[in-house]
Design a protein around this motif. Structure first.
Motif, mmCIF file in Angstrom:
data_model
loop_
_atom_site.group_PDB
_atom_site.id
_atom_site.type_symbol
_atom_site.label_atom_id
_atom_site.label_comp_id
_atom_site.label_asym_id
_atom_site.label_seq_id
_atom_site.Cartn_x
_atom_site.Cartn_y
_atom_site.Cartn_z
ATOM 1 N N SER A 198 0.626 -0.993 -0.022
ATOM 2 C CA SER A 198 0.020 0.006 0.036
ATOM 3 C C SER A 198 0.639 1.181 0.159
ATOM 4 C CB SER A 198 -1.000 0.148 1.107
ATOM 5 O OG SER A 198 -0.234 0.239 2.437
ATOM 6 N N GLU A 199 2.103 1.130 0.216
ATOM 7 C CA GLU A 199 2.981 2.155 0.323
ATOM 8 C C GLU A 199 3.405 2.619 -1.064
ATOM 9 O OE1 GLU A 199 3.472 3.836 3.147
ATOM 10 O OE2 GLU A 199 2.355 2.077 4.025
ATOM 11 N N GLU A 208 3.417 8.802 8.491
ATOM 12 C CA GLU A 208 2.078 8.117 8.598
ATOM 13 C C GLU A 208 1.792 8.587 9.872
ATOM 14 O OE1 GLU A 208 0.490 7.317 6.080
ATOM 15 O OE2 GLU A 208 1.783 6.462 4.657
ATOM 16 N N ARG A 256 -3.720 7.403 7.709
ATOM 17 C CA ARG A 256 -3.986 5.978 7.410
ATOM 18 C C ARG A 256 -4.959 5.698 8.391
ATOM 19 N NH1 ARG A 256 1.065 2.674 8.269
ATOM 20 N NH2 ARG A 256 1.561 3.079 6.021
ATOM 21 N N ARG A 282 -4.488 9.199 2.947
ATOM 22 C CA ARG A 282 -3.763 8.730 1.980
ATOM 23 C C ARG A 282 -4.231 7.245 1.836
ATOM 24 N NH1 ARG A 282 0.848 12.181 3.818
ATOM 25 N NH2 ARG A 282 1.733 10.149 4.916
ATOM 26 N N THR A 283 -4.374 6.447 2.818
ATOM 27 C CA THR A 283 -4.936 5.419 2.579
ATOM 28 C C THR A 283 -5.961 5.036 3.748
ATOM 29 O OG1 THR A 283 -2.696 4.715 2.260
ATOM 30 C CG2 THR A 283 -4.106 2.874 2.685
ATOM 31 N N LEU A 285 -7.656 1.840 4.660
ATOM 32 C CA LEU A 285 -7.686 0.253 4.500
ATOM 33 C C LEU A 285 -8.702 -0.298 5.106
ATOM 34 C CD1 LEU A 285 -5.504 -1.924 3.662
ATOM 35 C CD2 LEU A 285 -4.784 -1.527 6.132
ATOM 36 N N VAL A 306 -8.361 6.737 -2.194
ATOM 37 C CA VAL A 306 -7.601 6.374 -1.262
ATOM 38 C C VAL A 306 -7.737 4.890 -0.672
ATOM 39 C CG1 VAL A 306 -7.036 8.635 -0.363
ATOM 40 C CG2 VAL A 306 -9.134 7.422 0.612
ATOM 41 N N PHE A 308 -7.980 1.003 -0.140
ATOM 42 C CA PHE A 308 -7.005 -0.257 -0.368
ATOM 43 C C PHE A 308 -7.550 -1.297 0.409
ATOM 44 C CE2 PHE A 308 -3.211 -2.654 0.759
ATOM 45 C CZ PHE A 308 -2.502 -2.497 -0.335
ATOM 46 N N THR A 321 -4.281 -8.312 -2.084
ATOM 47 C CA THR A 321 -4.789 -6.812 -2.166
ATOM 48 C C THR A 321 -5.359 -6.154 -3.213
ATOM 49 O OG1 THR A 321 -2.569 -6.215 -2.779
ATOM 50 C CG2 THR A 321 -2.939 -6.386 -0.204
ATOM 51 N N SER A 323 -5.410 -2.720 -4.695
ATOM 52 C CA SER A 323 -4.627 -1.321 -4.862
ATOM 53 C C SER A 323 -5.869 -0.174 -4.899
ATOM 54 C CB SER A 323 -3.633 -1.337 -5.754
ATOM 55 O OG SER A 323 -3.953 -1.171 -6.986
ATOM 56 N N ALA A 324 -5.294 0.843 -4.534
ATOM 57 C CA ALA A 324 -5.823 2.172 -4.916
ATOM 58 C C ALA A 324 -6.505 2.382 -6.415
ATOM 59 C CB ALA A 324 -5.380 3.229 -4.227
#
Length: 517
Positions: A198-199, A208, A256, A282-283, A285, A306, A308, A321, A323-324
């Protein structure tokens, strides 16, 4: 081998090194308390020495009965540092289930959040424990913080070995005896390795700031380890409250966030969501249970690109996973998937005969990877059922598409067998959630007088909704066929959730069965 033992370093030692690298950087925020990395590191070393003075060490099981306190993180790190096995209880389980777990894992020490002292007393009355420690002054046991204050904060070499059990996590517990999932220290990197996807691969350093709004005993705890290990900060909330989460994202400039899908829906539907500043994210999850593509589109419109998805199991570690970049509102099929399989993980879709199935065919998802559990605690027969020839049989039904995306269709145990075939609960939930007046739904089977399963749905409507049961049933019948039409739809103000944020279908089923008596 002796050489391997000397080279092994646990996740705790890696995180302590990271804390030492940025000692003045903010590490943990809880209410008006702010701990920098150096203070957290010192507390871990002091606690570790205090635990040693109580006779604990490699192979001892330490059970945590605690909420999301900074000291909870420190206590887990301290116990794992000296080679103890951690068992973190879900706080919303009944005291009888908690006591059974405490006894089952052979708890050597119970570490208690002072706010849960009353529950701890009830638990100990059912299952005595040799050592009781509290994270502050309390009416029972010894004060671990007071003991730690008397110890040195000098670095302490870790005692854990790769093959030692780091955690015993329990699933279930709403009914029946929960299963204890054993994971070793050597397997602990599987979840964190999956999160690396995710980075951003390139770009300037970005510190973060993770918001923990679900229990540290679940995936949020893994993610907190990951954030602290990369020099970030963790902001702790006691529990999930959508208004508080939205306000905290804005106030603390959270980058996050981890939530289960039902909690994401609560954020979207809260009145504060429209005006809350979530631009720092930014994420976002999500994982833990299947998500509705229609609601994911809502989330993309509200939070931006954003999202994920992380698909995994306590038994398996990380599996895949999404992804975005793959969260495309124009691709509901892609939103329905769990993404691409992680590097180092093997996945096969197998039929009832155990053979691998070709692309597109539905079967059980089987996994082989370093992150797969060692087994279920003291349940060798059950372990042998799910772990065969190095492959974990997840109990999830799914398939691959031509592009290598994995889609999870249902849990084998949740699939409803009806006259004429099978009803996959996630597909019916997706259909119901696509109605503009439906916010959430939960689908499950309820046996009738002849013990045949009938499809039942509990639906949460949007404020001001006018849709009725017959209209929803007709929509399902038209879109999915008569087999998928629920025998009954019940409306509710909200869905009950488990400790970790999943719809509690066991409880819903009990309510429906009791109402029918």
């Amino acid at each position: 081998m002796p050489g391997d033992t000397q080279q092994f370093r646990s996740y705790v030692e890696e995180n302590l090194d990271a804390l030492a690298q940025w000692p003045q950087r903010e590490a943990v925020v809880y209410g008006d308390r702010r701990l920098n990395a150096g203070d957290l590191r010192d507390l871990v070393y002091r606690m570790a020495r205090a635990l040693l003075t109580q006779g604990l060490g490699r192979g001892s099981t330490v059970t945590l009965l605690s909420g999301n306190l900074p000291e909870t993180l420190a206590a887990r790190y301290a116990a794992n540092l000296i080679g103890c096995t951690i068992n973190h209880l879900y706080n919303k389980l009944s005291v009888e289930v908690q006591a059974a777990i405490v006894a089952d894992v052979e708890t050597a020490a119970l570490i208690v959040d002072p706010r849960l002292a009353e529950r701890a007393g009830e638990l100990l009355a059912l299952t005595p424990v040799p050592t009781v420690l509290t994270l502050g002054a309390a009416t029972l046991g010894k004060d671990l913080l007071e003991l730690a204050a008397q110890e040195s904060a000098e670095p302490l070499a870790g005692l854990a070995r790769a093959e030692d059990i780091a955690t015993i996590r329990h699933t279930g517990g709403t009914t029946g005896h929960p299963k204890g999932i054993c994971s070793t220290f050597g397997q602990g990197a599987a979840f964190r390795n999956g999160l690396q996807d995710s980075e951003e691969a390139e770009g300037e350093e970005k510190v973060e700031r993770q918001l923990v709004c679900t229990t540290l005993a679940h995936a949020a705890g893994h993610l907190a380890d990951h954030t602290l290990g990369e020099g970030g900060a963790v902001v702790l909330l006691d529990d999930f409250d959508p208004a508080e989460v939205l306000a905290t994202i804005e106030r603390e400039r959270i980058t996050r966030l981890f939530v289960l899908p039902p909690l994401m829906y609560q954020l979207l539907d809260h009145p504060d969501s429209k005006d809350a500043d979530t631009s720092s994210l930014r994420t976002l999850l999500y994982g833990g249970c299947l998500a509705s593509p229609a609601r994911l589109v809502d989330a993309l419109r509200r939070f931006g690109p954003v999202l994920f998805q992380f698909y995994g199991q306590n038994e398996a570690g990380g599996i895949s996973t999404l992804s975005a970049e793959d969260h495309d509102p124009e691709r509901p099929d892609r939103l329905r998937s769990a993404g691409k399989v992680l590097d180092g993980v093997e996945v096969e879709i197998r039929g009832e005969d155990g053979r691998a199935l070709p692309v597109g065919e539905l079967g059980e998802i089987c996994v082989r990877a370093n992150g797969v559990m060692q087994g279920y605690w003291k349940q060798p027969e059950l372990t042998a059922e799910v772990l065969r020839d190095g492959w974990l049989h997840t109990g999830d039904l799914g398939h691959f598409d031509e592009d290598g995306y994995l889609t999870v269709v249902d849990r084998l145990k949740d699939m409803i067998i009806v006259v004429g075939g099978h009803v996959y609960t996630s597909e019916l939930e997706d259909a119901l959630n696509s109605h503009p007046q439906v916010l959430q739904s939960a689908v499950f089977g309820v046996p009738d007088a002849d013990r045949m399963e009938q499809v039942h749905a509990v639906v949460v409507l949007a404020p001001g909704a006018t849709v009725e049961e017959q209209e929803l049933r007709a929509m399902v019948r038209e879109e999915r066929g008569a087999m998928y039409e629920p025998a009954r739809i019940t409306f509710a103000d909200a869905l009950p959730l488990t400790d970790v944020g999943k719809p509690d279908k066991k409880l819903l089923r009990q309510w429906v069965e009791q109402a029918a008596v």
